[in-house]
Design a protein around this motif. Structure first.
Motif, PDB file in Angstrom:
ATOM      1  N   ILE A 182      -7.898   0.906  -5.691  1.00 19.34           N
ATOM      2  CA  ILE A 182      -9.298   1.158  -5.353  1.00 19.34           C
ATOM      3  C   ILE A 182      -9.516   1.072  -3.845  1.00 19.34           C
ATOM      4  O   ILE A 182     -10.344   1.779  -3.268  1.00 19.34           O
ATOM      5  CB  ILE A 182     -10.216   0.153  -6.087  1.00 19.34           C
ATOM      6  N   GLN A 183      -8.736   0.199  -3.186  1.00 18.41           N
ATOM      7  CA  GLN A 183      -8.869   0.004  -1.741  1.00 18.41           C
ATOM      8  C   GLN A 183      -7.978   0.946  -0.931  1.00 18.41           C
ATOM      9  O   GLN A 183      -7.996   0.915   0.294  1.00 18.41           O
ATOM     10  CB  GLN A 183      -8.503  -1.451  -1.379  1.00 18.41           C
ATOM     11  N   GLU A 184      -7.175   1.772  -1.609  1.00 19.34           N
ATOM     12  CA  GLU A 184      -6.215   2.628  -0.920  1.00 19.34           C
ATOM     13  C   GLU A 184      -6.927   3.631  -0.012  1.00 19.34           C
ATOM     14  O   GLU A 184      -7.861   4.308  -0.426  1.00 19.34           O
ATOM     15  CB  GLU A 184      -5.356   3.379  -1.956  1.00 19.34           C
ATOM     16  N   GLY A 233       0.827  -1.201   0.000  1.00 18.93           N
ATOM     17  CA  GLY A 233       0.000   0.000   0.000  1.00 18.93           C
ATOM     18  C   GLY A 233       0.862   1.252   0.000  1.00 18.93           C
ATOM     19  O   GLY A 233       2.080   1.188   0.170  1.00 18.93           O
ATOM     20  N   PHE A 234       0.215   2.393  -0.197  1.00 17.82           N
ATOM     21  CA  PHE A 234       0.969   3.644  -0.334  1.00 17.82           C
ATOM     22  C   PHE A 234       1.754   3.997   0.925  1.00 17.82           C
ATOM     23  O   PHE A 234       2.944   4.304   0.858  1.00 17.82           O
ATOM     24  CB  PHE A 234       0.018   4.794  -0.697  1.00 17.82           C
ATOM     25  N   GLU A 235       1.096   3.991   2.068  1.00 13.98           N
ATOM     26  CA  GLU A 235       1.736   4.457   3.305  1.00 13.98           C
ATOM     27  C   GLU A 235       2.952   3.617   3.692  1.00 13.98           C
ATOM     28  O   GLU A 235       4.000   4.142   4.071  1.00 13.98           O
ATOM     29  CB  GLU A 235       0.723   4.460   4.464  1.00 13.98           C
ATOM     30  N   LYS A 280       4.812  -8.073 -19.738  1.00 18.35           N
ATOM     31  CA  LYS A 280       5.684  -6.911 -19.612  1.00 18.35           C
ATOM     32  C   LYS A 280       5.562  -6.220 -18.260  1.00 18.35           C
ATOM     33  O   LYS A 280       6.540  -5.735 -17.706  1.00 18.35           O
ATOM     34  CB  LYS A 280       5.338  -5.901 -20.727  1.00 18.35           C
ATOM     35  N   ILE A 281       4.315  -6.146 -17.758  1.00 21.88           N
ATOM     36  CA  ILE A 281       4.065  -5.422 -16.499  1.00 21.88           C
ATOM     37  C   ILE A 281       3.230  -6.337 -15.608  1.00 21.88           C
ATOM     38  O   ILE A 281       2.007  -6.195 -15.515  1.00 21.88           O
ATOM     39  CB  ILE A 281       3.310  -4.097 -16.748  1.00 21.88           C
ATOM     40  N   PRO A 282       3.869  -7.296 -14.938  1.00 22.48           N
ATOM     41  CA  PRO A 282       3.154  -8.370 -14.244  1.00 22.48           C
ATOM     42  C   PRO A 282       2.101  -7.937 -13.228  1.00 22.48           C
ATOM     43  O   PRO A 282       1.107  -8.626 -13.035  1.00 22.48           O
ATOM     44  CB  PRO A 282       4.280  -9.150 -13.560  1.00 22.48           C
ATOM     45  N   HIS A 283       2.306  -6.789 -12.571  1.00 21.63           N
ATOM     46  CA  HIS A 283       1.410  -6.437 -11.462  1.00 21.63           C
ATOM     47  C   HIS A 283       0.513  -5.240 -11.755  1.00 21.63           C
ATOM     48  O   HIS A 283      -0.105  -4.694 -10.838  1.00 21.63           O
ATOM     49  CB  HIS A 283       2.236  -6.162 -10.199  1.00 21.63           C
ATOM     50  N   VAL A 284       0.414  -4.827 -13.023  1.00 19.67           N
ATOM     51  CA  VAL A 284      -0.324  -3.602 -13.316  1.00 19.67           C
ATOM     52  C   VAL A 284      -1.806  -3.719 -12.972  1.00 19.67           C
ATOM     53  O   VAL A 284      -2.406  -2.777 -12.431  1.00 19.67           O
ATOM     54  CB  VAL A 284      -0.122  -3.163 -14.789  1.00 19.67           C
ATOM     55  N   PHE A 285      -2.428  -4.861 -13.243  1.00 17.67           N
ATOM     56  CA  PHE A 285      -3.852  -5.019 -12.925  1.00 17.67           C
ATOM     57  C   PHE A 285      -4.065  -5.126 -11.415  1.00 17.67           C
ATOM     58  O   PHE A 285      -5.044  -4.614 -10.879  1.00 17.67           O
ATOM     59  CB  PHE A 285      -4.426  -6.240 -13.646  1.00 17.67           C
ATOM     60  N   ASP A 286      -3.117  -5.780 -10.733  1.00 17.43           N
ATOM     61  CA  ASP A 286      -3.176  -5.845  -9.265  1.00 17.43           C
ATOM     62  C   ASP A 286      -3.038  -4.448  -8.673  1.00 17.43           C
ATOM     63  O   ASP A 286      -3.664  -4.124  -7.661  1.00 17.43           O
ATOM     64  CB  ASP A 286      -2.057  -6.735  -8.717  1.00 17.43           C
TER      65      ASP A 286
END
Length: 218
Positions: free
Chosen positions: A125-127, A40-42, A113-119
């Motif tokens: 959304i939950q941030e 997460g961001f924090e 190419k970008i394995p975690h982009v959808f994750d």
């Protein structure tokens, strides 16, 4: 590597980053996305990001002014990836199964190419961080609404049998494709040749889609 579009306003902000070779950009983007998805961001650590990307911390903050700046850049980048996915939807293809099949295959190419982009978008959304959540809510809602409209635009629903609840049929199709997509993501790393994987993926998906076609179509 997906191209990074830029508005006039952000041209100077990310100028140093955009001058990097695409391979290095990709490494930094993937390292940062992976860390933000995980913590997460924090709680995300820029130390972990630079370690994974194999760059110095000074370099990271030469490209981005702050962790928030990096996060919002990644959000915009991820949205652009999804927008480019939507742009590739063939609106001349009116068969729902074929359209979703093509979208699923494109998503796998992106994942390579970008394995975690959808994750990353899903976790955004939950941030809950006050620093970024308002921006996230507006942008992500917009892209998902636009995508939903485009995916189902111009579909020939007359192919469905009379008495079939089309909304529920679409939900079943989405659940099946989601589960099948997850299975594909688990297998993708074992294929060096993406073309070979794509052929195998489509071959197996057609077996599932034929069962659903038989259930829903005339």
């Amino acid at each position: 590597m997906w191209s990074i579009r830029g508005s006039k306003e952000d041209t100077t902000i990310y100028a140093n980053f955009k001058q990097l070779k695409s391979e290095k950009q990709e490494r930094i983007i993937n390292a940062a996305i992976k860390e933000f998805v995980r913590n997460g961001f924090e709680k995300a650590s820029t130390n972990e990001i630079v370690k994974e990307a194999n760059i110095s911390k000074g370099s990271l903050f030469n490209y981005f002014n702050s962790k928030k700046d990096l996060y919002l850049f990644l959000l915009e980048y991820s949205i652009q990836v999804i927008e480019q996915l939507y742009e590739q939807i063939d609106l001349n293809e009116t068969d729902l199964f074929k359209r979703i099949e093509n979208i699923g295959l494109q998503k796998l190419y992106i994942h390579q190419k970008i394995p975690h982009v959808f994750d990353f978008l899903a976790s955004s959304i939950q941030e809950e961080s006050d620093e970024v959540k308002d921006t996230l809510k507006q942008q992500i809602e917009r892209i998902y609404e636009q995508g939903f409209e485009k995916i189902y635009d111009g579909i020939d629903y007359s192919k469905f049998r009379e008495g079939v609840d089309i909304e529920k049929a679409i939900e079943i199709l989405k659940w099946t494709m989601l589960g099948f997509g997850e299975k594909g993501l688990q297998q993708i790393d074992s294929f060096e040749d993406m073309g070979e994987f794509g052929e195998q993926y489509l071959k197996e998906w057609k077996r599932y889609s034929e069962i659903l076609r038989h259930s829903f179509y005339k």
